[in-house]
Every structure is written in C-alpha cells, then in structure tokens.
Scaffold this active site. Structure first.
Site, short mmCIF file in Angstrom:
data_model
loop_
_atom_site.label_atom_id
_atom_site.label_comp_id
_atom_site.label_asym_id
_atom_site.label_seq_id
_atom_site.Cartn_x
_atom_site.Cartn_y
_atom_site.Cartn_z
N PHE A 59 3.91 -4.29 8.77
CA PHE A 59 2.54 -4.24 9.27
C PHE A 59 1.75 -3.22 8.45
O PHE A 59 2.14 -2.04 8.37
CB PHE A 59 2.54 -3.85 10.75
CG PHE A 59 1.15 -3.73 11.32
CD1 PHE A 59 0.43 -4.87 11.67
CD2 PHE A 59 0.54 -2.49 11.50
CE1 PHE A 59 -0.87 -4.77 12.18
CE2 PHE A 59 -0.75 -2.38 12.01
CZ PHE A 59 -1.45 -3.52 12.35
N TYR B 18 -2.07 -1.32 7.86
CA TYR B 18 -3.30 -1.04 8.61
C TYR B 18 -4.31 -0.25 7.79
O TYR B 18 -5.42 0.03 8.27
CB TYR B 18 -2.97 -0.27 9.91
CG TYR B 18 -2.21 1.01 9.62
CD1 TYR B 18 -0.82 1.00 9.52
CD2 TYR B 18 -2.89 2.20 9.40
CE1 TYR B 18 -0.12 2.17 9.21
CE2 TYR B 18 -2.20 3.36 9.09
CZ TYR B 18 -0.82 3.34 9.00
OH TYR B 18 -0.14 4.48 8.67
N GLY B 19 -3.93 0.14 6.58
CA GLY B 19 -4.84 0.93 5.71
C GLY B 19 -4.99 0.19 4.39
O GLY B 19 -5.35 -1.00 4.37
N SER B 20 -4.67 0.87 3.30
CA SER B 20 -4.82 0.22 2.00
C SER B 20 -3.90 -1.00 1.90
O SER B 20 -4.16 -1.90 1.11
CB SER B 20 -4.53 1.20 0.87
OG SER B 20 -3.17 1.60 0.89
N GLU C 36 3.94 4.96 -0.63
CA GLU C 36 3.63 5.63 0.64
C GLU C 36 4.35 6.98 0.78
O GLU C 36 4.51 7.48 1.89
CB GLU C 36 4.00 4.71 1.81
CG GLU C 36 3.33 3.34 1.78
CD GLU C 36 1.82 3.40 1.89
OE1 GLU C 36 1.29 4.27 2.61
OE2 GLU C 36 1.14 2.60 1.21
C1 SIN Z 1 -0.94 1.24 5.51
O1 SIN Z 1 -1.87 0.76 4.84
O2 SIN Z 1 -0.30 0.54 6.33
C2 SIN Z 1 -0.53 2.66 5.34
C3 SIN Z 1 -1.61 3.60 4.91
C4 SIN Z 1 -2.16 3.35 3.55
O3 SIN Z 1 -1.40 3.11 2.59
O4 SIN Z 1 -3.39 3.38 3.39
#
Ligand code: SIN
Length: 188
Positions: free
Chosen positions: A23, A25-27, A98
């Site tokens: 899952f 949720y950001g990039s 990450e």
């Molecule tokens: C994500 O996108 O799920 C983690 C946070 C990111 O890499 O911006």
C-alpha cells in the site's frame, strides 16, 4: 545517515514466489519506478497521512531536511492510496528508496469494490531519527516551499501528491490545506 533497509530485510520472511500487496500513500502513489503486476486504488483504516517525516535524502538534504508524509494512528480516519501487487524481489529497490526512517508493517487494505487484502506498508514511526513531528499546516507549507533534494523540490512532492489524491477522489484536509497555503505564498 539513517538507513532502515537492513532492518526491513529482516522484518518479513517473504516467499520469493508469492506476490505481495504493497500500500502506497505518498510518493508511492504517483511515482511507481518499480515493476508491478497490477495496481488498484485502496484505503487503510485507522491511519491518517501527515507531513511529519523529515526527508534528508530525497526532498531535502542532511543539513536542510524536507518534509514528506508518514502515517499516524487515528482511529476514526482512513487513508486512500494506491495498492501494488509486486514480486518480493522489488523490495530491494523499495527498501533503499524508503530507507530514511520507514519500516515495513503489515496492514489490511480495502479496494474500491470492498474486497480486502493483507499486505505491507512503509511507515516512519515517531521514534525514528528523521521524524519532525507536528507543526501548523502553514508552517509546513513554508518549510516545503524552501526545501529541495536529490529527487527534486519538496514543492513538487506535495503538488504531485495532491494531484494524485484528486485523481483518486480522495479526501485529505491536511494535504489540501498545506497545498493551499503553499500556492498562496509569494514566489521565492
Ligand atoms: C509511501 O508513499 O507509501 C511512503 C512515503 C513516500 O515514499 O512518500
């Protein structure tokens, strides 16, 4: 610099032949620089997206960290993002990407049609060394406006995320409020 990739490798014993749901949720919603078998919009319950994590390696530098999203526990909230079905070898790339404080946790995700699946999600918990924590949304916007790093400007991270959330039809007051503040700032 902080590097959680080793710890992530040890956290889950994955069968190399068994695809896994991840899952994002950001990039990870808008920058899928990895191979995937399929992707589906999904949400997870009990979590809220917050610009509370420092970025020393992508949208900031060790001296001037930017701000990127993590998840914080929020019983009444749900967070919309994108789920990817990937082969476990893809985690080598993802753990590196990450590595600045994010750890893999298991989660239940719900797809648009109500179907559910177990999978993994990267969360930067408040005890990690790069955690910046809560701040006024206006202050977060100003911080983002002046930050940049090897992956580009922190502004682009925010604007791409907000755009991707709109495409998903997701509600996210925190992200959209920060976006509004950022767009109302005078040019640098
Ligand atoms: C994500 O996108 O799920 C983690 C946070 C990111 O890499 O911006």
């Amino acid at each position: 610099m902080l590097d959680t990739s080793e710890e992530n490798r040890r956290r889950h014993i994955l069968d190399p032949n068994q695809p896994v749901w991840l899952f994002g949720y950001g990039s990870l919603i808008y920058k899928a620089d990895f191979p995937f078998i399929e992707r589906r919009p999904a949400s997870i319950h009990g979590w809220a997206r917050r610009f509370w994590q420092g970025s020393h390696d992508h949208r900031g530098t060790p001296d001037r960290p930017g701000r990127v999203v993590t998840l914080v526990a929020a019983a009444q909230s749900s967070c919309t993002g994108m789920a990817y079905r990937i082969t476990p070898d893809v985690f080598d790339h993802l753990d590196h990407r990450e590595k600045n404080g994010y750890l893999r946790f298991t989660t239940t995700m719900t797809f648009g049609d109500g179907e559910q699946a177990e999978g993994l999600v990267y969360i930067a918990t408040e005890d990690n060394a790069a955690f910046l924590g809560q701040a006024e949304e206006q202050a977060i916007a100003a911080h983002i406006a002046r930050s940049e790093g090897p992956s580009g400007s922190n502004r682009d991270y925010l604007l791409h995320l907000a755009e991707a959330l709109r495409s998903l039809g997701a509600e996210d007051d925190h992200v959209f409020t920060i976006e509004r503040h950022l767009l109302s700032l005078p040019p640098a």
